[in-house]
Design an enzyme around this catalytic site. Structure first.
Site, mmCIF file in Angstrom:
data_model
loop_
_atom_site.group_PDB
_atom_site.id
_atom_site.type_symbol
_atom_site.label_atom_id
_atom_site.label_comp_id
_atom_site.label_asym_id
_atom_site.label_seq_id
_atom_site.Cartn_x
_atom_site.Cartn_y
_atom_site.Cartn_z
ATOM 1 N N GLY A 244 0.673 -1.247 -0.044
ATOM 2 C CA GLY A 244 0.104 -0.163 -0.034
ATOM 3 C C GLY A 244 0.973 1.242 -0.160
ATOM 4 O O GLY A 244 0.632 2.040 -0.868
ATOM 5 N N LYS A 623 12.351 -10.354 13.214
ATOM 6 C CA LYS A 623 12.314 -10.678 12.141
ATOM 7 C C LYS A 623 11.353 -9.916 11.061
ATOM 8 O O LYS A 623 11.841 -9.337 10.329
ATOM 9 C CB LYS A 623 11.963 -12.169 11.951
ATOM 10 N N GLN A 628 10.522 -5.058 7.547
ATOM 11 C CA GLN A 628 10.039 -3.703 7.164
ATOM 12 C C GLN A 628 11.373 -2.892 6.949
ATOM 13 O O GLN A 628 11.119 -2.060 5.981
ATOM 14 C CB GLN A 628 9.353 -3.191 8.405
ATOM 15 N N VAL A 693 8.823 0.956 13.008
ATOM 16 C CA VAL A 693 9.888 0.970 12.228
ATOM 17 C C VAL A 693 9.852 1.102 10.748
ATOM 18 O O VAL A 693 10.539 1.344 9.860
ATOM 19 C CB VAL A 693 10.890 -0.237 12.500
ATOM 20 N N GLU A 695 8.476 3.018 8.384
ATOM 21 C CA GLU A 695 8.664 4.193 7.942
ATOM 22 C C GLU A 695 10.124 4.730 8.174
ATOM 23 O O GLU A 695 10.928 5.353 7.313
ATOM 24 C CB GLU A 695 7.673 5.334 8.106
HETATM 25 MO MO1 MOS Z 1 1.648 5.554 5.456
HETATM 26 S S1 MOS Z 1 2.081 6.805 3.900
HETATM 27 O O1 MOS Z 1 0.740 6.657 6.245
HETATM 28 O O2 MOS Z 1 0.650 4.279 4.800
#
Ligand code: MOS
Length: 735
Positions: A244, A623, A628, A693, A695
């Protein structure tokens, strides 16, 4: 459960299940094709007809005529939805432009029709027969031109448009060492694997949508609002999401048009946005123009920091908040941050992974590198010297946890930073010029109210139900770990149901708040269930222990299965966050280290090594958290070296609207990546003591790469993406 006091000792701290690098519990479904994309829910509505979306052929103007005659007569066609047949559609709360255009057109590839037919091929063939005549208006497509007259704009309607502390201008003028530089980041596309897709089915007035959406409750509300029907008549189901990155935070045309098509055709309809339509039909990360001014003393301490960013969006849209991290990242008595928002008639700009910080740090952390060089200081040391343990705008307010210095030190040590030659263009490996770069990573921790229902059945199986989503992040697994920890059962005894609006409303997946907030909601529901179990058994809930599938109190021990009985037991609760986030600043930190090779002759750039050291509260599952972060680091490589939506400024659209021409990294582009999580628990964030984590892993990566390229080649490039033509052009100046 109200969370308004720092978390004390609680069942999560046992760390029997939480904190373990557990494999994904949905991994077997992902690898056996039994975790279907929305479009592949063949079980949902086996008799579904196929919808094909027609996008507007102009960026701005009006439809003057639409001839549907040939399309209607084409084989297999069941219905054609247009603004004429759909009636007046309201715009959703989370959309900037209408999801079905006409007669007014707001942007290129805004949906103007949906053709519904028996087969996909029939729908597509008929769509090609629709003739649309337009009256084209002059649109605004050039950011630099539009910014010349663009007004200042705050983060929201309440925030002042300019944040000032001290006297920036005076301090900057007086600073012995100064930098004043401009940086550019381009428009970027989420380019997720799974397209936006929905299957719609009506039963009377009740609509069910199998879709791919990060925020179920927002989506349900906006579907109801757009279609003008009660919320209770809408059900969204979105258990598996093929990526997404913020592009699925909001419902898009697939959902609304599938619903309208199904109503008109009188049977279920499935719609996927065609890949060539997605880039201009849905949202993107807006381009930025950023000016950064830094002033420092000879000691390397920053005395003046200014960061001004400009971006554009459709009328009614918002700015890319690229200056947010600059308000919190470094000390410095005199500060200025501001944003400008230009009106553009390009497709809708909106959130993409780490909106604000991702492009903001691509500028700020290159500026820091440039400043370190002017000061003749090591760039790691320069950042350490300018660390702050308090909010630099409000010195009375400290960070709940802040291990930026530790991230940088540990990273420098593990990466072999001492081997770096500070003189650019001085390390050679055959034809490759080799360099290292560093950047700080920063992203705020946001908390969101989150609910769940948890039940135990007579077999001792624990089932968690919440409308939380798993967008590839590992949500299923960390929720199962949470329930297993609190209820004292093995992971195999937990069943997790997600992504259905008939379940309690959760935080959803966005802003890296999902892991901490949604597990905290599950924790709250589990604690309530423990009370219900204790009460039923007549145990004193203060000294009851849940372990090994049993409930113990004193010398009594009862299996959970028995406690649940034939009827089972269940409880529902949510975590509600008080104002702890106001009292102390909650943020996550990273040190990003990158080694690159730049081909001395062709300017080709190859990433050679990457390391991220992250401090982000308790890591619920090392993991899935690592996955991520390495995914985000990979996205950072894309942002630094490849990703750019190319604008046709005559006609106002993104030209490279498919995965062949919108370049993202592939496996061969990515070298060894290492991730280290620092020990941290943050009692201010939630009972989980965790943060996010997802972002953070992206924040700073692009700048570390840009800085490594400079160290390797001596070429400083301030316009992303950094492609070999820019390296070659710059090399002529330095070599
Ligand atoms: Mo994030 S850009 O808030 O899915």
């Amino acid at each position: 459960m109200k969370f308004d006091q720092p978390a004390g000792q609680n069942p999560i701290d046992q760390l029997k299940v939480i904190g373990k690098p557990t494999n994904r519990i949905d991994g077997k479904f992902k690898t056996t094709g039994t975790a279907p994309y929305a479009y592949e829910r063949h079980d949902a509505a086996p008799d579904a007809a196929y919808g094909y979306v027609v996008g507007a052929g102009i960026a701005k103007g009006r439809i003057t005529a639409m001839d549907l005659t040939a399309a209607k007569a084409a084989p297999g066609v069941l219905a054609i939805v247009t603004a004429d047949t759909a009636g007046p559609l309201v715009k959703g709360d989370f959309n900037t432009a209408k999801l079905l255009g006409g007669p007014a057109i707001d942007h290129y590839h805004q949906a103007v029709a949906l053709v519904v037919a028996e087969t996909f091929e029939q729908a597509r063939a008929a769509a090609a027969l629709i003739r649309v005549d337009y009256a084209r208006d002059k649109g605004r497509f050039d950011l630099d031109t539009a910014l010349k007259t663009a007004p200042l704009k705050g983060d929201d309607d309440k925030a002042p448009p300019v944040h000032r502390v001290g006297d920036f201008e005076k301090a900057f003028a007086a600073a012995p060492i100064k930098l004043d530089a401009l940086y550019e980041t381009p428009d970027q596309s989420h380019a997720m694997m799974e397209p936006h897709a929905s299957i719609a089915s009506w039963a009377g007035d009740k609509l069910t949508l199998w879709t791919s959406n990060q925020m179920i409750a927002w989506g349900k509300g906006d579907v109801a609002k757009t279609l003008g029907i009660p919320k209770d008549d809408v059900r969204l189901i979105s258990p598996y999401i093929g990526g997404g990155f913020g592009g699925k935070l909001f419902v898009r045309a697939d959902a609304i048009l599938a619903a309208l098509g199904a109503k008109q055709a009188g049977r279920p309809v499935k719609v996927a946005l065609q890949r060539p339509l997605m880039i201009n039909n849905t949202t993107h990360r807006p381009a930025t123009r950023q000016r950064i001014r830094l002033g420092a003393g000879e000691d390397g301490k920053l005395t003046a920091i200014a960061h001004e960013s400009g971006s554009g969006d459709l009328p009614g849209g918002g700015p890319e908040t690229a200056v947010s991290q600059t308000r919190l990242l470094y000390a410095g008595a005199n500060r200025l941050t501001s944003m400008r928002l230009a009106v553009l008639d390009l497709p809708e700009g909106n959130a993409m992974r780490a909106p604000g910080e991702a492009p903001g740090l691509m500028a700020l952390e290159v500026a820091m590198d440039e400043m370190a060089e002017k000061l003749n200081m090591d760039p790691v040391q320069f950042r350490i010297v300018n660390d702050t343990q308090v909010d630099p705008e409000k010195p009375g307010r400290k960070f709940s946890q802040r291990q930026l210095v530790e991230c940088l030190r540990m990273g420098a040590d593990k990466f072999g930073w001492s081997q770096r030659n500070a003189k650019p263009r001085s390390v050679r490996d055959g034809r490759w010029l080799v360099g290292m770069g560093v950047a700080s990573g920063f992203r705020n921790n946001i908390t969101m109210k989150s609910g769940a229902r948890v039940g135990i059945d007579k077999k001792g199986m624990v089932t968690v139900a919440t409308d939380m989503t798993d967008i590839g992040t590992g949500t299923y697994t960390i929720i199962a770990q949470t329930a297993a920890e609190v209820m004292g059962v093995p992971l195999e005894k937990v069943n997790v149901l997600l992504g259905d609006s008939s379940f309690p409303v959760a935080a959803g997946s966005g802003g890296q708040w999902g892991a901490n907030s949604s597990t905290a909601g599950v924790y709250a529901a589990c604690m309530k269930l423990r009370e219900a179990v204790a009460q039923k058994l007549g145990f004193n809930s203060a000294d009851v222990e849940f372990a090994d599938g049993k409930v113990r109190s004193g010398n009594r021990s009862v299996p959970l299965a028995q406690a649940a009985g034939d009827a089972g037991l269940s409880a529902e609760d949510s975590i509600e966050f008080g104002d702890l986030a106001k009292k102390e600043q909650q943020s996550t930190f990273a040190g990003h280290f990158v080694e690159v090779g730049v081909d001395a002759y062709t300017g080709e750039i190859r990433i050679r090594r990457m390391l991220a050291v992250c401090a982000a509260g308790r890591i619920l599952n090392p993991k899935s958290a690592r996955s991520q972060v390495i995914g985000a680091m990979t996205m950072g490589v894309g942002a630094a070296l490849m990703e750019e939506l190319a604008i046709d400024k005559r006609f106002g659209f993104f030209v490279n609207h498919d995965l062949a021409s919108y370049e993202v990294p592939v496996h061969a582009d990515i070298p060894h990546q290492e991730v280290i999580f620092l020990e941290e628990v943050d009692p201010m964030s939630s009972p989980m003591k965790a943060k996010g984590v997802g972002e953070l892993g992206l924040c700073g990566v692009g700048a570390a790469i840009a800085n490594a390229i400079y160290n390797a080649s001596g070429v400083r490039i301030r316009e992303y993406p950094i492609t070999l033509d820019k390296v070659i052009a710059g090399t002529a100046m330095v070599a």
